[in-house]
Motif scaffolding. Structure first.
Motif, PDB file in Angstrom:
ATOM      1  N   UNK A 265       0.823  -1.197   0.000  1.00 37.65           N
ATOM      2  CA  UNK A 265       0.000   0.000   0.000  1.00 37.65           C
ATOM      3  C   UNK A 265       0.867   1.261   0.000  1.00 37.65           C
ATOM      4  N   UNK A 266       0.219   2.381  -0.231  1.00 34.00           N
ATOM      5  CA  UNK A 266       0.927   3.650  -0.201  1.00 34.00           C
ATOM      6  C   UNK A 266       1.444   3.931   1.203  1.00 34.00           C
ATOM      7  N   UNK A 267       2.706   4.382   1.284  1.00 37.57           N
ATOM      8  CA  UNK A 267       3.264   4.785   2.560  1.00 37.57           C
ATOM      9  C   UNK A 267       3.917   3.699   3.373  1.00 37.57           C
ATOM     10  N   UNK A 268       4.067   2.485   2.831  1.00 34.03           N
ATOM     11  CA  UNK A 268       4.669   1.402   3.624  1.00 34.03           C
ATOM     12  C   UNK A 268       6.197   1.435   3.599  1.00 34.03           C
ATOM     13  N   UNK A 269       6.786   2.296   2.770  1.00 37.06           N
ATOM     14  CA  UNK A 269       8.239   2.417   2.755  1.00 37.06           C
ATOM     15  C   UNK A 269       8.914   1.686   1.621  1.00 37.06           C
ATOM     16  N   UNK A 270       8.307   1.716   0.443  1.00 37.37           N
ATOM     17  CA  UNK A 270       8.888   0.978  -0.686  1.00 37.37           C
ATOM     18  C   UNK A 270      10.229   1.569  -1.124  1.00 37.37           C
ATOM     19  N   UNK A 271      10.351   2.880  -1.115  1.00 43.84           N
ATOM     20  CA  UNK A 271      11.639   3.465  -1.514  1.00 43.84           C
ATOM     21  C   UNK A 271      12.721   3.178  -0.479  1.00 43.84           C
ATOM     22  N   UNK A 272      12.367   3.143   0.788  1.00 42.89           N
ATOM     23  CA  UNK A 272      13.344   2.779   1.825  1.00 42.89           C
ATOM     24  C   UNK A 272      13.887   1.373   1.554  1.00 42.89           C
ATOM     25  N   UNK A 273      12.999   0.447   1.213  1.00 41.05           N
ATOM     26  CA  UNK A 273      13.433  -0.918   0.892  1.00 41.05           C
ATOM     27  C   UNK A 273      14.285  -0.923  -0.376  1.00 41.05           C
ATOM     28  N   UNK A 274      13.901  -0.126  -1.376  1.00 36.55           N
ATOM     29  CA  UNK A 274      14.667  -0.082  -2.615  1.00 36.55           C
ATOM     30  C   UNK A 274      16.089   0.416  -2.353  1.00 36.55           C
ATOM     31  N   UNK A 450      -4.471   3.588  10.341  1.00 43.12           N
ATOM     32  CA  UNK A 450      -3.386   4.114   9.517  1.00 43.12           C
ATOM     33  C   UNK A 450      -3.500   3.738   8.031  1.00 43.12           C
ATOM     34  N   UNK A 451      -4.509   4.258   7.359  1.00 43.44           N
ATOM     35  CA  UNK A 451      -4.617   3.979   5.918  1.00 43.44           C
ATOM     36  C   UNK A 451      -3.432   4.517   5.121  1.00 43.44           C
ATOM     37  N   UNK A 452      -2.770   5.569   5.639  1.00 42.13           N
ATOM     38  CA  UNK A 452      -1.580   6.108   4.967  1.00 42.13           C
ATOM     39  C   UNK A 452      -0.291   5.470   5.429  1.00 42.13           C
ATOM     40  N   UNK A 453      -0.409   4.472   6.331  1.00 40.24           N
ATOM     41  CA  UNK A 453       0.716   3.674   6.796  1.00 40.24           C
ATOM     42  C   UNK A 453       1.808   4.523   7.455  1.00 40.24           C
ATOM     43  N   UNK A 455       3.964   6.670   6.434  1.00 43.63           N
ATOM     44  CA  UNK A 455       4.028   8.094   6.095  1.00 43.63           C
ATOM     45  C   UNK A 455       2.983   8.887   6.870  1.00 43.63           C
ATOM     46  N   UNK A 456       1.795   8.345   6.992  1.00 42.41           N
ATOM     47  CA  UNK A 456       0.756   9.030   7.764  1.00 42.41           C
ATOM     48  C   UNK A 456       1.160   9.131   9.232  1.00 42.41           C
ATOM     49  N   UNK A 457       1.739   8.062   9.777  1.00 45.40           N
ATOM     50  CA  UNK A 457       2.189   8.092  11.170  1.00 45.40           C
ATOM     51  C   UNK A 457       3.271   9.166  11.353  1.00 45.40           C
ATOM     52  N   UNK A 458       4.221   9.230  10.432  1.00 54.98           N
ATOM     53  CA  UNK A 458       5.278  10.237  10.543  1.00 54.98           C
ATOM     54  C   UNK A 458       4.696  11.648  10.499  1.00 54.98           C
ATOM     55  N   UNK A 459       3.748  11.886   9.583  1.00 48.91           N
ATOM     56  CA  UNK A 459       3.130  13.208   9.491  1.00 48.91           C
ATOM     57  C   UNK A 459       2.376  13.553  10.777  1.00 48.91           C
TER      58      UNK A 459
END
Length: 556
Positions: A265-274, A450-453, A455-459
């Protein structure tokens, strides 16, 4: 162990002087004409015998030896003395010439060693592009034997059309011209520079031509521009089994060079994993180039990804431009939201993955690229393939290894760890004395879906740190519940007597609802709202709505 030392430079010069034909002529003439015995010695006699004349032999002001003169009688005659003086002066002059020649030879050898060991290829060309000098790097790049190349025209030694000859006729050099050579014997991509050398009348007498491999240029550009990955697997926060499984799969993927698909889903940290995969891979020293496919303008997607040549379209740079794939060569390219690519671009991307070369817009030649591809999507690509919205062959090419990233609601035990991490981060950045959460606040964070995962938590934590006036963040500051637009058919107060939403709040909520309903497909969301795609981007920036990756300039 017996050691040897190199002879003193003055001793070498004196030996050369004694071996010179002039010395033998002087010695022979002195014996026959002046009855004079001449000797060249390294050290002046301490007690010269009566009648022996000792004269300094100098080379450019430096004494390199002595000339002894002895006649047939105890005292030298005037003519013998003059002969000896003349011999010493002649030998000193010859010694000066020998010393100057030796210095020049040494300087030439030093310069040749410097030129041969610089990393760039270097050629010095005379009229007709005849090679006067070629260093080792240039010989390696052009597959030439340096000894056999000297004195021959460059064009006669290679099987491609050279461009440096024009400098002799036009008198105009060039700097950092991109040159792609694709001939039967060479496949070369370099940056080429030619500098004309002129005589006193302004005529071009030679050209210094330097070539630098494009890979070295890219590596330097990456170091300066900071095209690198920051995150590592050690930076991923969480102990839940679902997250640990994803990290384990990603670590295994990092060890290979296979293409990777990150789903979630959006905001789960895909770029961090990449980034973590890149930093754990053998390509860690190369570039990491991240691209949000959804943010690329439709008309510029191809030129951004694959590059273009001069004059390929209106507004193109005169010298052309390499694309992101070329920039990432030797490293990793991360294509985020790959589901947003049009079908025609998907076909060209498939060819890049199969052939490992790109063709710039407006060109027909392929440019080899050595790049690892990581893709990501928050949409169901398998379903899109069934609906013919995504190419099946590209799907399988991208999904050699798939790593599924769990949503935050499936790893609630990680929420306190993440919350404290973001608290420390933003309290430090804002220099605020906020040190923790109340027990009620932590329970509220774990209860939220946390639908925004992440990223939403960080915001949410960033907002709470900004607003908090206490040492601990409490539930009211978190402001987790979100209000939604009034349902159709309800009264002005929504049928509950609650305070009605402002127009901006209603628009904000409507846009968020449409984006979620469309599965974060902005094209589909804009259609649901009845607005254009540029308009929805503008409103996303205005309201700071979180996407898979933040847009440039978006509020947090």
């Amino acid at each position: 162990m017996k050691t040897t030392t190199s002879p003193d430079p003055q001793d070498r010069l004196l030996d050369a002087l004694k071996a010179h034909p002039v010395w033998h002529h002087i010695q022979s003439h002195a014996r026959e004409s002046a009855a004079l015995e001449l000797r060249v010695v390294r050290q002046a006699p301490r007690r010269p015998s009566p009648g022996t004349l000792v004269l300094d032999l100098q080379a450019d002001g430096v004494v390199v030896g002595w000339l002894t003169a002895r006649g047939a009688r105890a005292a030298l005659s005037v003519s013998q003395n003059a002969h000896a003086q003349h011999a010493a002066a002649t030998l000193s002059a010859v010694g000066g010439l020998l010393r100057s020649a030796g210095e020049q030879a040494r300087l030439i050898e030093e310069q040749r060693a410097i030129v041969d060991h610089i990393a760039d290829g270097l050629l010095v060309l005379g009229p007709g592009a005849v090679i006067r000098h070629i260093n080792r790097t240039a010989a390696r790049l052009l597959h030439l034997n340096p000894a056999k190349a000297i004195g021959k025209p460059l064009g006669a030694l290679v099987d491609f059309r050279t461009v440096v000859e024009s400098v002799f006729t036009t008198g105009q050099g060039y700097v950092d011209r991109e040159l792609i050579i694709d001939s039967p014997s060479l496949n070369l991509h370099v940056v080429d520079t030619a500098v004309p050398i002129r005589d006193a009348q302004g005529h071009v007498v030679s050209v210094v031509n330097t070539v630098r491999e494009i890979q070295r240029v890219r590596h330097l550009a990456q170091r300066i521009s900071g095209s690198h990955a920051r995150y590592r697997f050690e930076d991923i926060i969480g102990r839940s089994p679902a997250l640990q499984q994803a990290v384990s799969d990603a670590r295994k993927a990092a060890r290979s060079s296979a293409n990777v698909l990150l789903s979630g889903e959006s905001g789960v940290g895909k770029e961090v994993f990449a980034q973590a995969i890149h930093n754990a891979s053998p390509r860690r020293e190369g570039a990491f180039i991240a691209i949000n496919c959804a943010a690329l303008p439709r008309d510029l997607i191809e030129s951004e990804l694959f590059g273009y040549v001069a004059g390929s379209f209106t507004g193109a740079r005169r010298e052309g431009r390499p694309g992101k794939f070329e920039a990432a060569s030797g490293g990793t390219i991360f294509l985020d939201e790959i589901a947003e690519l049009p079908l025609d671009v998907q076909a060209k991307l498939l060819r890049v993955l199969q052939e490992r070369e790109v063709v710039r817009v407006g060109d027909t030649r392929g440019v080899p690229v050595d790049v690892r591809v990581i893709t990501a999507s928050n949409r169901d690509l398998r379903r899109m393939v069934d609906e013919r919205l995504f190419r099946e062959d590209l799907y399988y090419r991208c999904r050699v290894i798939e790593v599924a990233l769990p949503p935050l609601r499936q790893r609630a035990q990680d929420i306190p760890l993440l919350a404290h991490h973001f608290l420390a981060k933003y309290a430090g950045l804002l220099d605020k004395p906020v040190f923790g959460f109340t027990e009620a606040a932590l329970q509220a964070l774990q209860a939220h879906d946390w639908p925004g995962n992440v990223r939403e938590l960080e915001n949410a934590i960033e907002r709470a740190v900004n607003l908090s006036e206490q040492a601990e963040i409490d539930v009211p500051v978190l402001d987790l519940p979100r209000r939604h637009p009034t349902p159709p058919g309800a009264g002005a107060d929504g049928g509950t007597g609650a305070q009605p939403l402002t127009l901006a709040e209603a628009e904000h909520a409507a846009i968020e609802a449409a984006i979620r309903h469309a599965g974060y497909n902005l094209t589909q969301a804009s259609r649901l709202l009845g607005i254009s795609k540029p308009t929805i981007y503008a409103k996303i920036r205005r309201y700071g709505i979180a996407l898979e990756r933040p847009l440039p300039g978006a509020a947090r």
